[in-house]
Design an enzyme around this catalytic site. Structure first.
Site, PDB file in Angstrom:
ATOM      1  N   GLY A 101       0.820  -1.203   0.000  1.00 30.10           N
ATOM      2  CA  GLY A 101       0.000   0.000   0.000  1.00 30.10           C
ATOM      3  C   GLY A 101       0.851   1.248   0.000  1.00 30.10           C
ATOM      4  O   GLY A 101       1.980   1.238   0.502  1.00 30.10           O
ATOM      5  N   LEU A 116       6.560   1.705   4.275  1.00 29.24           N
ATOM      6  CA  LEU A 116       7.622   2.031   3.311  1.00 29.24           C
ATOM      7  C   LEU A 116       8.303   3.348   3.665  1.00 29.24           C
ATOM      8  O   LEU A 116       9.415   3.602   3.230  1.00 29.24           O
ATOM      9  CB  LEU A 116       7.046   2.103   1.893  1.00 29.24           C
ATOM     10  CG  LEU A 116       6.550   0.772   1.300  1.00 29.24           C
ATOM     11  CD1 LEU A 116       5.890   1.011  -0.055  1.00 29.24           C
ATOM     12  CD2 LEU A 116       7.685  -0.219   1.170  1.00 29.24           C
ATOM     13  N   HIS A 137      -4.288   1.798   7.403  1.00 25.28           N
ATOM     14  CA  HIS A 137      -2.924   2.340   7.434  1.00 25.28           C
ATOM     15  C   HIS A 137      -2.777   3.460   6.389  1.00 25.28           C
ATOM     16  O   HIS A 137      -2.225   4.528   6.689  1.00 25.28           O
ATOM     17  CB  HIS A 137      -1.943   1.188   7.168  1.00 25.28           C
ATOM     18  CG  HIS A 137      -0.497   1.572   7.119  1.00 25.28           C
ATOM     19  ND1 HIS A 137       0.433   1.112   8.023  1.00 25.28           N
ATOM     20  CD2 HIS A 137       0.200   2.372   6.262  1.00 25.28           C
ATOM     21  CE1 HIS A 137       1.625   1.613   7.732  1.00 25.28           C
ATOM     22  NE2 HIS A 137       1.519   2.381   6.654  1.00 25.28           N
ATOM     23  N   GLU A 138      -3.286   3.233   5.174  1.00 32.89           N
ATOM     24  CA  GLU A 138      -3.118   4.225   4.104  1.00 32.89           C
ATOM     25  C   GLU A 138      -3.966   5.475   4.352  1.00 32.89           C
ATOM     26  O   GLU A 138      -3.518   6.593   4.110  1.00 32.89           O
ATOM     27  CB  GLU A 138      -3.436   3.617   2.732  1.00 32.89           C
ATOM     28  CG  GLU A 138      -2.582   2.412   2.331  1.00 32.89           C
ATOM     29  CD  GLU A 138      -1.093   2.581   2.568  1.00 32.89           C
ATOM     30  OE1 GLU A 138      -0.587   3.716   2.490  1.00 32.89           O
ATOM     31  OE2 GLU A 138      -0.431   1.565   2.871  1.00 32.89           O
ATOM     32  N   HIS A 183      -2.311   7.758   6.691  1.00 35.20           N
ATOM     33  CA  HIS A 183      -1.285   8.603   6.061  1.00 35.20           C
ATOM     34  C   HIS A 183      -1.882   9.925   5.572  1.00 35.20           C
ATOM     35  O   HIS A 183      -1.227  10.967   5.630  1.00 35.20           O
ATOM     36  CB  HIS A 183      -0.660   7.886   4.861  1.00 35.20           C
ATOM     37  CG  HIS A 183       0.515   7.017   5.197  1.00 35.20           C
ATOM     38  ND1 HIS A 183       1.664   7.507   5.777  1.00 35.20           N
ATOM     39  CD2 HIS A 183       0.732   5.685   5.013  1.00 35.20           C
ATOM     40  CE1 HIS A 183       2.527   6.500   5.940  1.00 35.20           C
ATOM     41  NE2 HIS A 183       1.987   5.392   5.499  1.00 35.20           N
TER      42      HIS A 183
HETATM   43 ZN    ZN Z   1       2.831   3.510   5.580  1.00 37.81          ZN
END
Ligand code: ZN
Length: 167
Positions: A43, A87, A128-129, A132
């Site tokens: 993701g 990431l 999670h995304e 962000h």
């Molecule tokens: Zn992340």
């Protein structure tokens, strides 16, 4: 397109809604997808490539989605703890408590409404995304001790990376 890493401030910004899926957004989605594939991640959110726009790409086996203005409409009450990484914080993983099921809404690149119900890992990735887009990182969900340990592991991984790059 490189992936922005912690503690870059753009990761703490709040992303703006996308009003028009124009060429710029389609191109952004392309670049994000490429970066995600290259990193072999599951993701990616636009702030992770330095752009504060509400756009995410999710890349799970048989479950690939580019979602414009994604929203978590509902989460179930049941939660589970599982290992998570990012990431933008490459290296460490830590257990994060998340809802086991989510309902996500948004739009695809053709402007068509998207409604998805996902559970387990897929639910976790969407949560999670979308985090962000609000400037939240997985480390923010950890206890202070766990966060300290995770960031220490991250810094050590970065140091090793730099030593290797310099060698
Ligand atoms: Zn992340």
């Amino acid at each position: 397109m490189g992936i922005v890493t912690y503690p870059d401030e753009v990761l703490r910004g709040k992303s703006n809604p996308i009003e028009d899926v124009d060429d710029e957004i389609v191109s952004l989605a392309d670049r994000m997808t490429e970066a995600l594939f290259r990193a072999e991640g599951i993701g990616l959110a636009a702030p992770q490539v330095g752009v504060l726009k509400r756009l995410i790409v999710v890349n799970l086996e048989d479950d690939f989605h580019i979602v414009v203005n994604p929203e978590i409409v509902e989460t179930n009450e049941e939660t589970e703890s599982a290992a998570e990484g990012c990431l933008s914080v490459p290296g460490p993983e830590a257990d994060v408590e998340r809802a086991t099921e989510v309902e996500v809404s948004g739009y695809d690149l053709d402007g068509k409404e998207v409604k998805l119900t996902r559970e387990g890992l897929a639910a976790r990735v969407f949560l999670h995304e979308v985090d962000h887009l609000n400037g939240t990182l997985f480390i923010d969900h950890l206890s202070e001790t766990a966060r300290t340990l995770t960031l220490r592991e991250y810094r050590n991984a970065q140091k090793e990376e730099n030593t290797r790059a310099a060698a």
